[in-house]
Design a protein around this motif. Structure first.
Motif, PDB file in Angstrom:
ATOM      1  N   GLY A  23     -88.692 -33.446  18.700  1.00 25.16           N
ATOM      2  CA  GLY A  23     -88.473 -32.055  19.084  1.00 25.16           C
ATOM      3  C   GLY A  23     -89.323 -31.076  18.306  1.00 25.16           C
ATOM      4  N   LEU A  24     -89.405 -31.260  17.001  1.00 27.67           N
ATOM      5  CA  LEU A  24     -90.091 -30.279  16.155  1.00 27.67           C
ATOM      6  C   LEU A  24     -91.595 -30.521  16.047  1.00 27.67           C
ATOM      7  N   SER A  25     -92.108 -31.362  16.937  1.00 34.15           N
ATOM      8  CA  SER A  25     -93.557 -31.507  17.092  1.00 34.15           C
ATOM      9  C   SER A  25     -93.953 -31.237  18.545  1.00 34.15           C
ATOM     10  N   HIS A  26     -92.956 -31.013  19.394  1.00 33.33           N
ATOM     11  CA  HIS A  26     -93.212 -30.844  20.833  1.00 33.33           C
ATOM     12  C   HIS A  26     -93.835 -29.471  21.091  1.00 33.33           C
ATOM     13  N   PRO A  27     -94.975 -29.433  21.760  1.00 32.32           N
ATOM     14  CA  PRO A  27     -95.684 -28.161  21.960  1.00 32.32           C
ATOM     15  C   PRO A  27     -94.908 -27.113  22.762  1.00 32.32           C
ATOM     16  N   GLU A  28     -93.934 -27.532  23.565  1.00 31.27           N
ATOM     17  CA  GLU A  28     -93.146 -26.555  24.317  1.00 31.27           C
ATOM     18  C   GLU A  28     -91.919 -26.075  23.544  1.00 31.27           C
ATOM     19  N   VAL A  29     -91.527 -26.780  22.500  1.00 29.52           N
ATOM     20  CA  VAL A  29     -90.360 -26.402  21.692  1.00 29.52           C
ATOM     21  C   VAL A  29     -90.774 -25.487  20.541  1.00 29.52           C
ATOM     22  N   PHE A  78     -75.246 -24.715  12.256  1.00 27.42           N
ATOM     23  CA  PHE A  78     -75.075 -23.495  11.479  1.00 27.42           C
ATOM     24  C   PHE A  78     -75.827 -23.597  10.167  1.00 27.42           C
ATOM     25  N   ASN A  79     -76.417 -22.495   9.768  1.00 27.56           N
ATOM     26  CA  ASN A  79     -77.006 -22.398   8.440  1.00 27.56           C
ATOM     27  C   ASN A  79     -76.746 -20.992   7.914  1.00 27.56           C
ATOM     28  N   ASP A  80     -77.088 -20.782   6.663  1.00 31.74           N
ATOM     29  CA  ASP A  80     -76.841 -19.509   5.980  1.00 31.74           C
ATOM     30  C   ASP A  80     -75.376 -19.102   6.072  1.00 31.74           C
ATOM     31  N   ARG A  81     -74.495 -20.071   5.966  1.00 34.42           N
ATOM     32  CA  ARG A  81     -73.055 -19.783   5.992  1.00 34.42           C
ATOM     33  C   ARG A  81     -72.671 -19.013   4.741  1.00 34.42           C
ATOM     34  N   ASN A  82     -71.920 -17.955   4.947  1.00 30.90           N
ATOM     35  CA  ASN A  82     -71.436 -17.128   3.849  1.00 30.90           C
ATOM     36  C   ASN A  82     -69.921 -17.105   3.943  1.00 30.90           C
ATOM     37  N   THR A  83     -69.252 -17.772   3.001  1.00 29.77           N
ATOM     38  CA  THR A  83     -67.799 -17.875   3.062  1.00 29.77           C
ATOM     39  C   THR A  83     -67.110 -16.563   2.705  1.00 29.77           C
ATOM     40  N   THR A  84     -67.749 -15.726   1.900  1.00 30.41           N
ATOM     41  CA  THR A  84     -67.165 -14.425   1.567  1.00 30.41           C
ATOM     42  C   THR A  84     -67.074 -13.543   2.804  1.00 30.41           C
ATOM     43  N   HIS A  85     -68.149 -13.488   3.556  1.00 26.43           N
ATOM     44  CA  HIS A  85     -68.202 -12.630   4.737  1.00 26.43           C
ATOM     45  C   HIS A  85     -67.811 -13.374   6.013  1.00 26.43           C
ATOM     46  N   LYS A  86     -67.520 -14.672   5.894  1.00 26.87           N
ATOM     47  CA  LYS A  86     -67.079 -15.509   7.014  1.00 26.87           C
ATOM     48  C   LYS A  86     -68.046 -15.424   8.190  1.00 26.87           C
ATOM     49  N   LYS A  87     -69.325 -15.651   7.896  1.00 25.20           N
ATOM     50  CA  LYS A  87     -70.330 -15.629   8.956  1.00 25.20           C
ATOM     51  C   LYS A  87     -71.358 -16.717   8.716  1.00 25.20           C
ATOM     52  N   ALA A  88     -72.088 -17.040   9.774  1.00 21.86           N
ATOM     53  CA  ALA A  88     -73.164 -18.023   9.701  1.00 21.86           C
ATOM     54  C   ALA A  88     -74.145 -17.741  10.828  1.00 21.86           C
ATOM     55  N   GLU A  89     -75.342 -18.292  10.671  1.00 29.55           N
ATOM     56  CA  GLU A  89     -76.357 -18.205  11.715  1.00 29.55           C
ATOM     57  C   GLU A  89     -76.342 -19.498  12.514  1.00 29.55           C
ATOM     58  N   ILE A  90     -76.415 -19.372  13.832  1.00 28.32           N
ATOM     59  CA  ILE A  90     -76.492 -20.554  14.686  1.00 28.32           C
ATOM     60  C   ILE A  90     -77.950 -20.747  15.103  1.00 28.32           C
ATOM     61  N   GLY A  91     -78.350 -21.994  15.191  1.00 24.06           N
ATOM     62  CA  GLY A  91     -79.679 -22.331  15.679  1.00 24.06           C
ATOM     63  C   GLY A  91     -79.564 -23.471  16.671  1.00 24.06           C
ATOM     64  N   LEU A  92     -80.544 -23.568  17.545  1.00 28.02           N
ATOM     65  CA  LEU A  92     -80.510 -24.612  18.550  1.00 28.02           C
ATOM     66  C   LEU A  92     -81.888 -24.798  19.146  1.00 28.02           C
ATOM     67  N   TRP A  93     -82.230 -26.018  19.442  1.00 30.95           N
ATOM     68  CA  TRP A  93     -83.424 -26.313  20.240  1.00 30.95           C
ATOM     69  C   TRP A  93     -83.134 -27.521  21.126  1.00 30.95           C
ATOM     70  N   LEU A  94     -83.747 -27.490  22.289  1.00 29.08           N
ATOM     71  CA  LEU A  94     -83.610 -28.582  23.243  1.00 29.08           C
ATOM     72  C   LEU A  94     -84.985 -29.092  23.633  1.00 29.08           C
ATOM     73  N   LEU A  95     -85.072 -30.360  23.927  1.00 29.98           N
ATOM     74  CA  LEU A  95     -86.289 -30.912  24.507  1.00 29.98           C
ATOM     75  C   LEU A  95     -86.446 -30.338  25.921  1.00 29.98           C
ATOM     76  N   PRO A  96     -87.681 -30.079  26.356  1.00 27.26           N
ATOM     77  CA  PRO A  96     -87.904 -29.410  27.647  1.00 27.26           C
ATOM     78  C   PRO A  96     -87.243 -30.069  28.848  1.00 27.26           C
ATOM     79  N   GLU A  97     -87.112 -31.383  28.844  1.00 32.95           N
ATOM     80  CA  GLU A  97     -86.506 -32.036  30.007  1.00 32.95           C
ATOM     81  C   GLU A  97     -85.027 -31.685  30.177  1.00 32.95           C
ATOM     82  N   PHE A  98     -84.443 -31.009  29.181  1.00 36.78           N
ATOM     83  CA  PHE A  98     -83.039 -30.610  29.254  1.00 36.78           C
ATOM     84  C   PHE A  98     -82.864 -29.109  29.442  1.00 36.78           C
TER      85      PHE A  98
END
Length: 175
Positions: A23-29, A78-98
């Protein structure tokens, strides 16, 4: 492990390195993802990052698999989770065929349930390159609200790119 109607989300393991590289080498991703790798060996950097999220309790990432075929579709978490502020960043990637099959919304919905219930998050954020209209449309379909644009906030591929901020609160998700 998290299951939805068509998908299974499994915590990223070292054995997933070939799928992550795919996925992280795919030219369309990679045009819309913050990083890319040119070799399997270089992908180890991402694998170390996934492991560090767990060690530091700042996030978790899953491989996304078809429930029926067990085929690898992409990754989310999820990354950059902050337990004090009860928040996190969501990330996602899919292969093009999906792409275009509703898998992004389904995977994010499953992650929301985990994030709001298990991680006790109050807010989930998503940062999307401003020209990634497909991703922004998908986020809006699952009740993310556009909250603003950070103009020319990141430098990628030899140019400055603007980033749109989206957010969803637990109360938005529950309604």
């Amino acid at each position: 492990m998290i299951k939805s109607q068509r998908l299974e989300l499994r915590e990223i393991q070292q054995s997933d390195i070939k799928n992550i590289y795919k996925g992280l080498s795919h030219p369309e991703v990679i045009p819309y993802y913050g990083i890319h790798f040119s070799s399997l060996e270089a992908t180890q950097e991402q694998m170390d990052w996934y492991a560090d999220l767990i060690k530091t309790d700042t996030g978790i990432w899953w491989g996304i698999y078809s429930l029926t075929t067990q085929e690898f579709c992409g990754a989310c978490g999820f990354n950059d989770r902050n337990t004090t502020h009860k928040k996190a960043e969501i990330g996602l990637w899919l292969l093009p065929e999906f792409w275009g099959k509703g898998y992004m919304q389904e995977a994010i919905h499953a992650a929301f349930i985990y994030g709001f219930n298990t991680l006790d998050l109050h807010r989930i954020e998503a940062f999307v390159f401003s020209d990634n209209q497909k991703c922004k449309n998908a986020l809006e379909k699952i009740n993310f609200l556009y909250e603003g644009t950070m103009r020319e906030a990141e430098f990628k591929n030899g140019r400055f790119m603007s980033v749109d901020l989206y957010g969803i609160l637990k109360s938005d998700f529950e309604s």
